[in-house]
Structures are given as structure tokens and as C-alpha cells.
Design an enzyme around this catalytic site. Structure first.
Site, PDB file in Angstrom:
ATOM      1  N   LYS A 122      18.972  21.147  26.390  1.00  0.00           N
ATOM      2  CA  LYS A 122      17.958  21.429  27.419  1.00  0.00           C
ATOM      3  C   LYS A 122      18.640  21.823  28.723  1.00  0.00           C
ATOM      4  O   LYS A 122      19.639  21.204  29.122  1.00  0.00           O
ATOM      5  CB  LYS A 122      17.093  20.173  27.614  1.00  0.00           C
ATOM      6  CG  LYS A 122      15.836  20.376  28.436  1.00  0.00           C
ATOM      7  CD  LYS A 122      15.029  19.074  28.480  1.00  0.00           C
ATOM      8  CE  LYS A 122      13.761  19.184  29.311  1.00  0.00           C
ATOM      9  NZ  LYS A 122      13.026  17.912  29.385  1.00  0.00           N
ATOM     10  N   SER A 137       8.032  18.712  28.771  1.00  0.00           N
ATOM     11  CA  SER A 137       8.772  19.817  29.349  1.00  0.00           C
ATOM     12  C   SER A 137       9.809  20.425  28.410  1.00  0.00           C
ATOM     13  O   SER A 137      10.200  21.573  28.596  1.00  0.00           O
ATOM     14  CB  SER A 137       9.462  19.353  30.630  1.00  0.00           C
ATOM     15  OG  SER A 137      10.429  18.347  30.343  1.00  0.00           O
ATOM     16  N   SER A 157       8.515  14.058  27.525  1.00  0.00           N
ATOM     17  CA  SER A 157       9.016  15.421  27.305  1.00  0.00           C
ATOM     18  C   SER A 157       9.900  15.637  26.091  1.00  0.00           C
ATOM     19  O   SER A 157      10.246  16.774  25.787  1.00  0.00           O
ATOM     20  CB  SER A 157       9.755  15.916  28.542  1.00  0.00           C
ATOM     21  OG  SER A 157       8.821  16.191  29.546  1.00  0.00           O
TER      22      SER A 157
END
Ligand code: GLN
Length: 487
Positions: A76, A151, A175
Site C-alpha cells: 500500500k 482505503s 481499511s
């Protein structure tokens, strides 16, 4: 040899170790898959082709070893990777290359993994759909017109689309788990402090928790074991041994849950959940009972206040953490023409560099922390947080784990929740209590609703991460994994 991109991380590690495929072949297969599908999925913000091939060659030369030697991974973009662009999907960090690696990234290297690139996300990890990325959304491989969750939508979509077998996410309010649920993949949030935050771009420091994303529970456990453990560079890192999550996942896969008590949270019952989600959840619960588990209803009276408490605490911490993006230290600088004051340049930079959701949170947090309102908002929210922790503690005196759907609804179409922030916040209704408490939780696929994946959440006491893996693996053994339609 069958398609390398369809193999699990454990299988790939074995194939490479036995010399049935080289690490370069495995990496190339995944890079080719990214070239073939990522224009449509947009899971990646940056693909590090050269770096990946170099790392893979080092594995083949025997210079890079470890339990996951040669296994590709996506990271990420909120996690610092030395020399590789790290933007947190924000314009304000466009082009920034960190001068150091996050602890997680160092551990991934020590385990021998090959980093393919950085994945898309909501800007600074604020959101539940990846629609708040400054670089455009990620599309859900199950239906390209729908959100992949957020997210960490990029990490979840990358593994669902077979672009990588493993990915790293971060979970502040859901997330990792929520994208896992809506993409039919596994996402685990470790105990807070169980994985290091060093080198993670901070959103809400008392909540942020990096963790694994994978296509099955055993792979998630393997990755969890590699990244977890005490880090002296993170003052909130727990100086205790990591529970044996790999062994727990193996045990769970035997499909025997005799004597395990599952707590069904009374306050979650039917709370705005879609009927299809509830249906898949209930069927899975029955499957777990067939494996010997016992279901006990428990009451967590303060869970209903988790969402409002979170939306005071997280923005408050973010308003402080994001003060460092001032146009001086990193990335973007706007209006520095020699005629403007420092304050004007900062203001122009932040105006241009932050997206609307990030601005909303900074303003909300600044307000909640301001003198005169601090006690009424931030202080109250912290008290609620304590009450929620007590709810968990008393529930865990009665049961081994708590279970719920991961999300109230399946992947929604783009644009359907961006006009009303509250509708977006509801995506994390079931995941947020765990973050406020600090315990571990995992989302595991449990079936389909209208052809879209549904996630089953297992929440465990702090530092009992192994427990959730056992239950999740047992569920997986009963209901199987999900395969998305061909792209
Ligand atoms: N969706 C939640 C938020 O917007 C959680 C985000 C996260 O876990 N990073 O804050």
C-alpha cells in the site's frame, strides 16, 4: 506448469524452493499480468519492474533467502519504500521518494519477498472506496463499475485480480478488512502494536495497524508471521512474542471447532445490513456450528457509539499528523515565487495538495481539539473508547471470539456514496469497534450476494491473533475460497 499467477503464496514459495520455477519467472508472470489487466483495474500507483526483477534475480542467485523467497508482493502506498515513490495517493506527496524503508518493508525483504510496486488507496487512508485517491479510483475485479473498498482498495484488488498473491494494507477503521470483504479476499488487522508503524505515513497514530492481504487464510497467516513482532523504533510496538498464527490457521483448516464459543453481538443485529449479506453471514454461522462451534449472544451496549467516537478521534489525530505537510519538508510546494510569505505558500500548497475528504477531516479534527470544544468532543470520544474496550473485555469473558458480517453491504457502484460522507462512513460500522479497542480482527469470504462477495468478520482479544486465524481457516475449509469472473 500451471499459471503461476493463480498459485497461492505458499505454493509459489514451494515451487521456487524446489526449482520448478525461478523467482524471475514468477515475478515476470506477475508483471505480465499487471501489464495485461491493470489498465482496467488500476490497483497500482507505481510498478517497480526493475526493482522487482533485480530482487527476484537475487533470490535465484541465492543472495536473498527467507520463508517467502521469491514470492511477489504489493505494498500500500502509505508505507515508506526507500527510493520508490510513496504518495499516500495524495498530490501533496507526488514524486516523493522516501530515504528509508518502513520496518514492515525491511521484514518483507528479510523474508525474501519481491515487491512489485505500490498500491492505490484513498488519500492518506481516509475513505472506504478508494474513490478519494488523487490518482483516480481502483476498479473491483468482480465488477469494474464498482468500488474495491477502501482505503486499501488497491491492495485488495491486486490480489483479487491475480496481479500479486500477497499485499500489505493498513487498517485504521477497517481499511484492510472492508476491501477484503468486497473483493472476496482475506484481510487481517493484527493487534494494535503487533505490527510496526515505523515508516507508515501516519493518519491516526493510536489506531493505524499494518497487516496482511491474501487470497486465503493460510497465506494471510504466513505474511502476518513475517511482518509482526516487536520493533524498538515504534514506541507503541508490543514487546511480546507474536502468537503462532500459522499453526492456528493450520489447526483451523482441519475443520474442528469443538468447544469454541462464537459471540454474536446483539447490537449489530440487522443494523442496516443488506438481506443478502445477512443471509450469507447466517449460513456461514450454521457451517461453523456444524464444525462444533457454539454460538452465544453477547451484548456490547456501547458499540452503537463507535462510529461517532471514531470520527472525532481519527480526524483529531489526523489534523495533528498532517500538519507536517507544509510545502517545506516534502513533496509539493505551490506559490514559492519569492514574493509570498511562508504562511501564504503553506496555505496555497495545502489548498492545492489535499483533496476534499482530507480537508474535511483536518477541519473537523482541528475543531474537535480546539480549546472550549476539546472536552465536549475529543474528551467525550476518548471516554466512549474506554467503554467500548470494556464491552470487548466483558464479551471475551463469555466467548472466545466475536463474529459479524465485515460490512453491512456489498461493493457499491462508483459515485453512490461520495455525495454524503456519512453514507461512506457507514461502510465501517462493523469494523471500527475493534480499532477503538485495539484487538485483532479478520475478514474471510463467506459467500455471494447478488453475485458479489460477502465478508465474515472474526474479532479476537488483544494478542490472541491466533484465535481469529483458527476460526477463519475453519470457515474457509467449510465454504471455500471465491474466484472472481475472468477479466
Ligand atoms: N474508512 C475509514 C476512514 O475513512 C477507515 C480508514 C482506514 O482504516 N484507514 O477513516
Amino acid at each position: 506448469m500451471s499459471d503461476l499467477t493463480r498459485m497461492s503464496a505458499a505454493e509459489l514459495a514451494g515451487v521456487i524452493k524446489r526449482g520448478e520455477a525461478s523467482a524471475v519467472e514468477v515475478t515476470t508472470a506477475h508483471l505480465d499480468r499487471i501489464s495485461a489487466v491493470d489498465e482496467r483495474v488500476h490497483a497500482f500507483l507505481h510498478v517497480d519492474r526493475e526493482g522487482a526483477l533485480e530482487a527476484a534475480a537475487a533470490v535465484d542467485a541465492g543472495d536473498r533467502t527467507g520463508p517467502l523467497a521469491g514470492v511477489p508482493i504489493a505494498v500500500k502506498d502509505v508505507i515508506a519504500t526507500k527510493g520508490v515513490p510513496t504518495t499516500a495517493a495524495s498530490k501533496i506527496l507526488e514524486g516523493w521518494k522516501p530515504p528509508y524503508n518502513a520496518t514492515i518493508v525491511e521484514r518483507l525483504q528479510q523474508a525474501g519477498t519481491v515487491m512489485l510496486g505500490k498500491t492505490n488507496m484513498d488519500e492518506f487512508a481516509m475513505g472506504s472506496s478508494t474513490e478519494y485517491s488523487a490518482y483516480g479510483p481502483t476498479n473491483n475485479p468482480w465488477d469494474l463499475g464498482r468500488i474495491p473498498g477502501g482505503s486499501g482498495g488497491g491492495s485488495a484488488a491486486a490480489i483479487a485480480a491475480y496481479e500479486a498473491p500477497l499485499a500489505i494494507g493498513t487498517d485504521t477503521g477497517g481499511s484492510i478488512r472492508q476491501p477484503g470483504a468486497v473483493t472476496g479476499t482475506v484481510g487481517a488487522k493484527p493487534t494494535y502494536g503487533g505490527t510496526s508503524r515505523y515508516g507508515l505515513i501516519a493518519f491516526s497514530s493510536s489506531l493505524d495497524t499494518p497487516g496482511p492481504c491474501a487470497r486465503n487464510v493460510a497465506d494471510a497467516a504466513l505474511l502476518h508471521a513475517v511482518i509482526a513482532g516487536h520493533d524498538p523504533r515504534d514506541s507503541t510496538s508490543i514487546p511480546q512474542p507474536v502468537p503462532d498464527v500459522v499453526a492456528a490457521a493450520r489447526r483451523g483448516a482441519d475443520g474442528d471447532l469443538t468447544g469454541v464459543k462464537l459471540g454474536l453481538v446483539k447490537e449489530f443485529a440487522g443494523d442496516g445490513s443488506e438481506p443478502g449479506v445477512l443471509g450469507a453471514f447466517r449460513e456461514s454461522l450454521e457451517a461453523l456450528v456444524k464444525l462444533g462451534a457454539e454460538v452465544v449472544e453477547v451484548s456490547c451496549p456501547h458499540f452503537g457509539y463507535a462510529l461517532p467516537a471514531y470520527y472525532l478521534i481519527a480526524p483529531s489525530e489526523c489534523s495533528s499528523n498532517l500538519a507536517r505537510f507544509d510545502g517545506v519538508r516534502y513533496g509539493l510546494r505551490v506559490g514559492d515565487d519569492g514574493n509570498r510569505s511562508l504562511e501564504e505558500v503553506m496555505s496555497l500548497t495545502r489548498e492545492a495538495g489535499f483533496g476534499p475528504e482530507v480537508k474535511r477531516r483536518i477541519i473537523l479534527g482541528t475543531y474537535a481539539l480546539s480549546s472550549g470544544y476539546y472536552d465536549a468532543y475529543y474528551g467525550q470520544a476518548q471516554k466512549v473508547r474506554t467503554l467500548i474496550t470494556r464491552d470487548f473485555q466483558s464479551a471475551f469473558e463469555q466467548v472466545d471470539v466475536l463474529v459479524s458480517p465485515t460490512t453491512p453491504f456489498v461493493a457499491f457502484p462508483f459515485g453512490s456514496r461520495t455525495s454524503d460522507p456519512y453514507q461512506m462512513y457507514l461502510a465501517d460500522l462493523f469494523t471500527i469497534p475493534t480499532n477503538l479497542y485495539g484487538g485483532p480482527a479478520i475478514s474471510v469470504p463467506c459467500g455471494l450476494s447478488d453475485g458479489l462477495p460477502v465478508g465474515f468478520q472474526v474479532m479476537a482479544p488483544t494478542m490472541a491473533d491466533d484465535r481469529m486465524y483458527r476460526v477463519a481457516a475453519a470457515l474457509e475449509s467449510a465454504v471455500g475460497t471465491l474466484t472472481p469472473p475472468e477479466l
